[in-house]
Scaffold this active site. Structure first.
Site, PDB file in Angstrom:
ATOM      1  N   GLU A   1      19.442  16.786  61.737  1.00  0.00           N
ATOM      2  CA  GLU A   1      19.381  15.886  60.591  1.00  0.00           C
ATOM      3  C   GLU A   1      18.261  14.898  60.913  1.00  0.00           C
ATOM      4  OE1 GLU A   1      21.142  15.912  57.771  1.00  0.00           O
ATOM      5  OE2 GLU A   1      22.684  17.407  58.254  1.00  0.00           O
TER       6      GLU A   1
ATOM      7  N   HIS B   1      17.518  19.686  58.581  1.00  0.00           N
ATOM      8  CA  HIS B   1      18.111  18.980  57.444  1.00  0.00           C
ATOM      9  C   HIS B   1      17.741  17.495  57.513  1.00  0.00           C
ATOM     10  CE1 HIS B   1      21.016  22.133  56.018  1.00  0.00           C
ATOM     11  NE2 HIS B   1      20.821  22.577  57.248  1.00  0.00           N
TER      12      HIS B   1
ATOM     13  N   HIS C   1      18.707  22.756  51.641  1.00  0.00           N
ATOM     14  CA  HIS C   1      19.235  21.802  50.666  1.00  0.00           C
ATOM     15  C   HIS C   1      18.053  21.163  49.947  1.00  0.00           C
ATOM     16  CE1 HIS C   1      23.209  21.468  53.096  1.00  0.00           C
ATOM     17  NE2 HIS C   1      23.296  22.382  52.155  1.00  0.00           N
ATOM     18  N   ALA C   2      18.025  21.310  48.638  1.00  0.00           N
ATOM     19  CA  ALA C   2      16.819  21.069  47.856  1.00  0.00           C
ATOM     20  C   ALA C   2      16.272  19.653  47.968  1.00  0.00           C
ATOM     21  CB  ALA C   2      17.107  21.403  46.391  1.00  0.00           C
TER      22      ALA C   2
END
Length: 422
Positions: free
Chosen positions: A385, A309, A179-180
């Protein structure tokens, strides 16, 4: 509710690598509103009525709503949430982004030095750093051009091995920046690579890990999206692959893996941040990564896959697609997750929650963890995360990079030691 994608459409209607003016977030605020049984529906209505973007959307009571509020909507928003508790995450998002994107100039001298981790960096400087870092440890590593993105950028990888030589042991694969906008994952995966290389034959635990596994680090899985966050829209999430609806380019690459592809944990709407793509596995970068993982698995299998992430401070196990199904290895996954979280917390006191993806964060279809476990038969498949829990969210200050790297390394080392012990 708009996705963050819609903000990019205000900045540019592009589907190629053309240079455009960055979207200006000056005056935007990011506000957290905790939800309860008596207000969750109202918070959802406010988001919809005011057409607001969210970093975290409250699908049910007890979840936080992290809401991006433009200057034109501040008064209306504050009136609507009057009486509810709230927390200001970013008083001025534009200023926070400006501070975060003050990149230090790269020098090859950073390769063996921790100074690299005092700043975020441009995509091209990451390529230079990885090449320079590998150049210092030529007998135990290789820099790999793992394939090309949709716009032709290199997807870089570092391959690290120990006493047995390359491709001689079961593999560990670390993925970052699928995810950029999750910049901290780029830096933390590089911190892991730097530590594994520089501490080999100096730290007994790291030496044992490198001797027992073939380690592959892919710090920038989504280079087009990552570059776009640095030139055009800091909050872009997806890749930059065109869709039939030219106004809404990009796929959520972590909804595009060809396993349990359709479901409530992804979207069929190209304008959604969780758009799954037109077909399973049709993302350019996903094709590259599946090919790489299959090739790596063909040597001695894959012992562990971790997809990094941000944000939320979570360490999670399969499954994403179902909140009731559990893999046969669930107990082992939970044990290793707890080991990771406990060792991580011991460094800076940072608490992480653990559990299956669907139960811990939300339902996800077509994700990397489920695909790796069920299709590639990876023995252990996990996702994290990283920092923080929402004080700064995706726009994490650069002074958080080193402590994030330190604690993540500690958790990773403890977890892999447990894998070696069996």
């Amino acid at each position: 509710m708009r996705s963050v994608l819609s903000l990019a459409l205000l900045a540019a209607n592009v589907v190629t690598a053309a240079v455009v003016s960055p979207f200006d977030y000056s005056g935007y605020k990011v506000i957290r509103v905790p939800t309860q049984k008596d207000n969750v529906k109202e918070v959802q209505r406010i988001i919809t009525d005011l057409n607001l973007d969210t970093w975290k959307y409250p699908k049910s009571e007890g979840q936080n709503a992290d809401i991006v509020v433009p200057p034109s909507q501040i008064t209306s928003f504050m009136e609507r949430i009057s009486g509810m508790s709230m927390e200001m995450m970013h008083e001025d998002l534009g200023m926070s982004i400006s501070n975060e994107t003050s990149f230090e100039a790269y020098s090859a001298g950073y390769a063996p030095d921790i100074n690299w981790f005092k700043s975020y960096h441009s995509y091209q400087d990451h390529i230079s750093y990885l090449q320079d870092l590998q150049g210092l440890f030529r007998t135990r590593s290789e820099y790999v051009d793992a394939g090309k993105s949709h716009e032709g950028r290199t997807i870089p990888a570092l391959h690290i091995w120990g006493s047995g030589g390359k491709n001689s042991k079961p593999a560990i694969i670390f993925h970052g920046t699928i995810h950029a906008r999750e910049w901290i994952t780029t830096m933390v995966t590089e911190y892991l690579a730097w530590s594994l290389l520089s501490q080999y034959n100096k730290n007994a635990d790291i030496t044992s890990i490198v001797d027992n596994f073939d380690i592959w680090v892919f710090p920038i899985v989504n280079p087009d999206g990552f570059a776009f966050t640095q030139t055009s829209n800091r909050l872009w999430r997806k890749n930059r692959q065109p869709n039939p609806n030219a106004r809404c380019p990009g796929r959520d690459l972590n909804r595009n893996y060809p396993y349990q592809w359709v479901g409530p944990g992804s979207s069929s709407n190209p304008c959604s941040d969780t758009y799954r793509g037109a077909q399973p596995g049709d993302g350019t970068e996903i094709k590259v990564h599946i090919a790489n993982m299959k090739r790596i698995a063909s040597y001695h299998g894959i012992a562990m896959f971790v997809d990094w992430h941000s944000y939320g401070q979570l360490f999670m196990s399969p499954y994403g697609y179902s909140c009731t199904a559990r893999p046969p290895t669930d107990a082992r996954h939970q044990e290793l997750s707890r080991i990771f979280a406990q060792a991580l917390r011991a460094v800076h006191g940072t608490p992480y929650r653990t559990g299956p993806i669907c139960n811990t964060i939300y339902q996800v279809n077509g994700d990397s963890v489920d695909y790796a476990l069920e299709v590639l038969k990876v023995k252990l498949s996990l996702t994290a995360e990283l920092r923080d829990t929402g004080a700064r969210g995706f726009v994490l200050p650069a002074d958080q990079i080193i402590p994030s790297g330190e604690e993540t390394l500690a958790g990773t080392v403890a977890m892999l030691k447990a894998v070696i012990r069996g």
